[in-house]
Design a protein around this motif. Structure first.
Motif, PDB file in Angstrom:
ATOM      1  N   ARG A 160       0.836  -1.195   0.000  1.00 42.60           N
ATOM      2  CA  ARG A 160       0.000   0.000   0.000  1.00 42.60           C
ATOM      3  C   ARG A 160       0.874   1.250   0.000  1.00 42.60           C
ATOM      4  O   ARG A 160       2.069   1.186   0.308  1.00 42.60           O
ATOM      5  CB  ARG A 160      -0.922   0.004   1.217  1.00 42.60           C
ATOM      6  CG  ARG A 160      -1.953  -1.122   1.224  1.00 42.60           C
ATOM      7  CD  ARG A 160      -2.950  -0.919   2.336  1.00 42.60           C
ATOM      8  NE  ARG A 160      -3.992  -1.938   2.336  1.00 42.60           N
ATOM      9  CZ  ARG A 160      -5.167  -1.798   2.940  1.00 42.60           C
ATOM     10  NH1 ARG A 160      -5.456  -0.665   3.573  1.00 42.60           N
ATOM     11  NH2 ARG A 160      -6.061  -2.763   2.902  1.00 42.60           N
ATOM     12  N   LEU A 193      -6.195   1.405  -0.740  1.00 44.70           N
ATOM     13  CA  LEU A 193      -4.928   1.645  -1.427  1.00 44.70           C
ATOM     14  C   LEU A 193      -3.835   2.188  -0.513  1.00 44.70           C
ATOM     15  O   LEU A 193      -2.654   2.089  -0.835  1.00 44.70           O
ATOM     16  CB  LEU A 193      -5.131   2.641  -2.580  1.00 44.70           C
ATOM     17  CG  LEU A 193      -5.964   2.192  -3.772  1.00 44.70           C
ATOM     18  CD1 LEU A 193      -6.165   3.359  -4.731  1.00 44.70           C
ATOM     19  CD2 LEU A 193      -5.308   1.025  -4.487  1.00 44.70           C
ATOM     20  N   SER A 233      -1.894   3.418   3.327  1.00 45.93           N
ATOM     21  CA  SER A 233      -1.468   2.964   4.649  1.00 45.93           C
ATOM     22  C   SER A 233      -0.817   4.134   5.365  1.00 45.93           C
ATOM     23  O   SER A 233      -0.607   5.213   4.775  1.00 45.93           O
ATOM     24  CB  SER A 233      -0.485   1.798   4.505  1.00 45.93           C
ATOM     25  OG  SER A 233      -0.023   1.369   5.773  1.00 45.93           O
TER      26      SER A 233
END
Length: 311
Positions: A206, A267, A269
């Motif tokens: 991510r 998508l 982090s």
């Protein structure tokens, strides 16, 4: 007759002297080369040992950083470079780059083939950088397993086999990010522009929005303009703790649709798993550069997964 004999003797003596001088010079030359070769081997071994020590330094920094906070941002311990430090015969330095803050080229293909979400993300990144979005299709074909171009601008073997120095599409994961330079459409200028924003590590991964570049933040949604990306990055000082804290900033940037927010949440982090550690070593005025990709799963599981030399 006597004079002739003396002349021959003198010429013979001069010839012997010249041969002796040549032999001595050759011996000295060979000795100098051997000494230089030995010195180079010793320097190389010393540089290798120092780079291993700097790898250990990087691992310990990553472990200490995780003990402080599980969030990764540009102000963390790992982001602080090791200043040039004297060592016998030279000096050493080191720095780390977060590979969670770039687009992972190996995300382009998943278990079911080309990932359309990741492909569109790369297209938007290319557009944000004012590059040809067709590079995304060619990159996806480079890494997917089949031999069929996946889009009009895709590229399997055919365009590469027609080059003056032909080669084939890899049809496997990127082993190193510079491999992108082989992909159709990535000339020297495109590579210089794109390189700071992409990486190649084992996927899927991510995007860490705390360390992502502004063009990559723009790529999260076509609704995010340069001002919105700048606000998300907070001028390089972003330290979002979780998506709940990040969502209001997304809304201010123009992403108000709940479904799109949920897609972005999948998508992104706020913590990174992969880091690039660079060792910069100088011995007797000769520079050495090493790089290591380090994977940090947790405080106990930290491992070097790739090594290389040079830039």
């Amino acid at each position: 007759m006597i004079r002739r004999a003396r002349g021959v003797a003198l010429l013979t003596a001069l010839l012997v002297l010249a041969l002796a001088g040549a032999l001595v010079a050759a011996m000295l030359d060979d000795g100098g080369i051997a000494l230089a070769r030995t010195a180079n081997v010793q320097r190389g071994a010393q540089a290798d040992a120092l780079s291993a020590g700097l790898e250990d330094w990087a691992v310990q920094i990553l472990r200490r950083d995780l003990a402080i906070d599980s969030v990764d941002a540009r102000g963390d311990l790992w982001a602080q470079p090791l200043p040039p430090t004297p060592v016998p015969g030279g000096r050493i330095g080191g720095r780390m780059r977060d590979l969670g803050g770039c687009f992972n080229l190996n995300n382009l293909v998943g278990a079911q083939g080309v990932d359309s979400v990741q492909l569109e993300l790369l297209r938007r990144l290319l557009l944000a950088l004012k590059l040809d979005p067709g590079i995304a299709d060619a990159a996806a074909d480079w890494v997917d397993a089949d031999l069929m171009p996946g889009a009009i601008r895709g590229a399997e073997d055919a365009p590469y086999l027609g080059l003056p120095q032909p080669y084939r599409a890899a049809n496997r994961a990127f082993a190193e990010v510079s491999e992108l330079r082989l992909v159709r459409g990535v000339d020297a200028e495109a590579w210089r522009t794109l390189a700071p924003h992409v990486c190649a590590v084992p996927g899927p991964t991510r995007i860490n929005v705390n360390t992502a570049s502004e063009p990559l933040l723009r790529a999260l949604s076509e609704r995010i303009d340069p001002n919105g990306a700048r606000a998300l990055a907070q001028d390089g000082g972003a330290r979002w703790q979780d998506f709940a804290a990040f969502r209001p900033a997304l809304e201010r940037a123009g992403v108000i649709d709940i479904a799109e927010q949920a897609a972005i949440e999948r998508l992104v982090s706020f913590r990174s798993r992969h880091f690039l550690a660079r060792a910069e070593i100088e011995l007797d005025g000769i520079p050495f550069a090493y790089r290591s990709v380090i994977e940090r799963i947790d405080s106990r599981r930290i491992a070097v997964i790739a090594r290389g030399r040079g830039d």
